[in-house]
Design a protein around this motif. Structure first.
Motif, PDB file in Angstrom:
ATOM      1  N   THR A 176       1.428  37.651 -22.361  1.00  0.00           N
ATOM      2  CA  THR A 176       1.732  39.075 -22.179  1.00  0.00           C
ATOM      3  C   THR A 176       2.476  39.712 -23.349  1.00  0.00           C
ATOM      4  OG1 THR A 176       3.693  38.338 -20.960  1.00  0.00           O
ATOM      5  CG2 THR A 176       1.766  38.975 -19.657  1.00  0.00           C
ATOM      6  N   GLY A 196       0.886  42.704 -25.389  1.00  0.00           N
ATOM      7  CA  GLY A 196       0.819  43.937 -24.613  1.00  0.00           C
ATOM      8  C   GLY A 196       2.175  44.582 -24.432  1.00  0.00           C
ATOM      9  N   VAL A 218      -4.257  46.976 -19.466  1.00  0.00           N
ATOM     10  CA  VAL A 218      -4.300  45.749 -18.672  1.00  0.00           C
ATOM     11  C   VAL A 218      -3.211  45.795 -17.619  1.00  0.00           C
ATOM     12  CG1 VAL A 218      -4.082  43.240 -18.723  1.00  0.00           C
ATOM     13  CG2 VAL A 218      -5.186  44.423 -20.624  1.00  0.00           C
ATOM     14  N   ALA A 265      -4.380  44.936 -25.736  1.00  0.00           N
ATOM     15  CA  ALA A 265      -4.796  43.628 -25.223  1.00  0.00           C
ATOM     16  C   ALA A 265      -5.351  42.769 -26.346  1.00  0.00           C
ATOM     17  CB  ALA A 265      -5.851  43.796 -24.125  1.00  0.00           C
ATOM     18  N   HIS A 299      -8.079  40.397 -27.728  1.00  0.00           N
ATOM     19  CA  HIS A 299      -9.507  40.253 -27.459  1.00  0.00           C
ATOM     20  C   HIS A 299     -10.009  38.857 -27.847  1.00  0.00           C
ATOM     21  CE1 HIS A 299     -13.881  40.745 -27.960  1.00  0.00           C
ATOM     22  NE2 HIS A 299     -13.785  41.763 -27.103  1.00  0.00           N
ATOM     23  N   GLU A 304     -11.506  37.397 -24.699  1.00  0.00           N
ATOM     24  CA  GLU A 304     -11.436  38.249 -23.519  1.00  0.00           C
ATOM     25  C   GLU A 304     -10.791  37.541 -22.344  1.00  0.00           C
ATOM     26  OE1 GLU A 304     -14.814  41.336 -23.324  1.00  0.00           O
ATOM     27  OE2 GLU A 304     -15.803  39.522 -24.064  1.00  0.00           O
ATOM     28  N   GLY A 305      -9.637  36.941 -22.616  1.00  0.00           N
ATOM     29  CA  GLY A 305      -8.849  36.360 -21.551  1.00  0.00           C
ATOM     30  C   GLY A 305      -9.192  34.953 -21.136  1.00  0.00           C
TER      31      GLY A 305
END
Length: 435
Positions: A333, A336, A391, A415, A417, A429-430
């Motif tokens: 996190t 972000g 997000v 975020a 990527h 993408e997470g």
């Protein structure tokens, strides 16, 4: 390893100038920047609207292995780090057994290499068993395969000035640095868990006064000046502590400092419900301290953002506040949080973010292959971020084994990527690559 063509990206020169174009990555290195003439053999990676930065480096990560694999492992922590945009993390020494020998440091190194999603860099303990009395194997750890350069008893202050002086003198010989958990145990006390003030009195929680932090930073600054060595202030959390760092730097003392994202963005008011997710060491501070830390990060007094990623199993967190374990998650996190708080608000630029999350941490840790400018011949350790994405943090989606995130349910702008380590995509993408 696949050779990649990143198309339509934005990046920043060393002077902060924004550029736009394509980037070619071959055999783990950047080969062309701007206009790529030779695209043969390159796999196209559409990055339109994304910004590429040097991969993030975390000076302060708790991976818990060996000893507490119920809370985190090097594998799960590496996955979380890759998803968070990191290409290197420094694994703190407070494991079981403690990383206070060359063999223990090499074990952590090998666990990281076995996964391969990030460079896991062992931090060595300053003292044997983190007990603050006898120096650990500083020289042997540095000369081992792990090449340990950063040493810390994090979770414990090296409170004995004589021991701290000897540690600084020892690491000076090979360019090492001592990262100090600045907490005078005589002033804070063993049960301190809340910023000392009106709120701690009202809640009946043992208080930690800011002077417990500032006084240790001041002592260590003087010891660093006396020895000519380097000292790093872990997770500075108070305006008073920051003032000492600023004074030390103005004096030419070799002191650097980091701040954790939760000390930038979360305040003492969150403790009103006694939710142990907000119990962290050092504790959350009032708004005036948060503002001072934000200003100190923006003006360069604070060198780096470090997550202090501290996973805990639920049976260690789900207690009364005074009995719960200290710590919060942070790897997935942090981009972000910092982008939303400081870049999207206009207080810092994206180039500034790269400085505090990649360039400066790599320099402090001596990681020559990380935090490098985007130029031909440089290692392809990169992160692609989407500054416009929003997000909402969901703790159940974390790749950590633990769930103690203070950001659950918060909406953040910005975020990660894609993360790339030596040309390999380690997360996208997470989702992390196989490990």
């Amino acid at each position: 390893m696949s050779d990649l063509l990143l198309t339509g990206v934005t990046w920043y020169d060393t002077d902060g100038t924004a550029r736009h174009g394509d980037i070619a990555l071959r055999e783990g290195s950047v080969t062309e920047v701007g206009r790529v003439e030779d695209t043969e053999g390159l796999t196209r990676h559409d990055a339109d609207g994304l910004t590429v930065l040097p991969g993030f480096v975390d000076l302060h990560t708790h991976l818990r292995q060996p000893g507490r694999e119920d809370a985190e492992t090097v594998r799960s922590g590496s996955q979380a780090a890759a998803v968070g945009g990191f290409t290197a993390v420094l694994a703190m020494a407070n494991t079981t057994p403690v990383t206070d020998t060359a063999e223990a440091a090499e074990h952590v190194l090998d666990l990281g290499r076995a996964c391969g999603l990030v460079d896991v860099v062992p931090v060595g303990a300053v003292t044997k068993g983190l007990e603050g009395a006898e120096l650990a194997e500083l020289g042997l750890m540095h000369r081992s395969r792990a090449r340990v350069t950063v040493f810390s008893d994090d979770g414990h202050c090296v409170a004995d000035g004589r021991v701290m002086r000897r540690a600084l003198e020892y690491v000076r010989a090979f360019g090492g640095v001592v990262s100090q958990h600045s907490q005078d145990p005589a002033l804070a006390g063993p049960s301190a868990c809340c910023h000392e003030g009106e709120l701690s009195g009202r809640l009946g929680l043992p208080g930690w006064p800011p002077v417990a932090e500032a006084s240790v930073i001041a002592r260590d600054a003087m010891l660093a000046e006396h020895t000519g060595s380097r000292v790093h202030v872990a997770h500075v959390s108070t305006a008073e502590g920051l003032d000492v760092v600023r004074w030390a730097k103005a004096r030419g003392i070799r002191m650097t400092a980091e701040v954790a994202p939760h000390h930038l963005a979360l305040g003492t008011e969150l403790l009103g419900g006694y939710d142990p997710v907000y119990k962290v060491n050092p504790p959350l501070r009032p708004s005036e301290d948060q503002e001072a830390l934000r200003a100190g990060l923006a003006d360069g007094t604070i060198d780096a953002v470090a997550t202090d990623h501290a996973p805990h199993a639920r049976h260690d967190k789900e207690h009364a506040f005074v009995d719960a374990a200290f710590g919060m998650l942070g790897l997935e996190t942090v981009f972000g949080v910092v982008h939303d708080l400081l870049v999207a608000s206009g207080r810092m630029s994206m180039a500034d973010l790269a400085r505090v999350m990649s360039v400066a941490p790599a320099r402090i840790a001596g990681l020559t292959g990380h935090g490098r400018p985007l130029a031909p011949g440089e290692p392809a350790n990169l992160v692609l971020v989407d500054p416009t994405a929003t997000v909402t943090v969901d703790r159940e989606a974390s790749h950590s084994l633990s769930r103690n995130t203070p950001w659950h349910g918060r909406r953040l702008t910005g975020a990660v990527h894609t993360t790339i380590l030596r040309g390999d995509v380690t997360a996208r993408e997470g989702e992390p690559a196989p490990c």
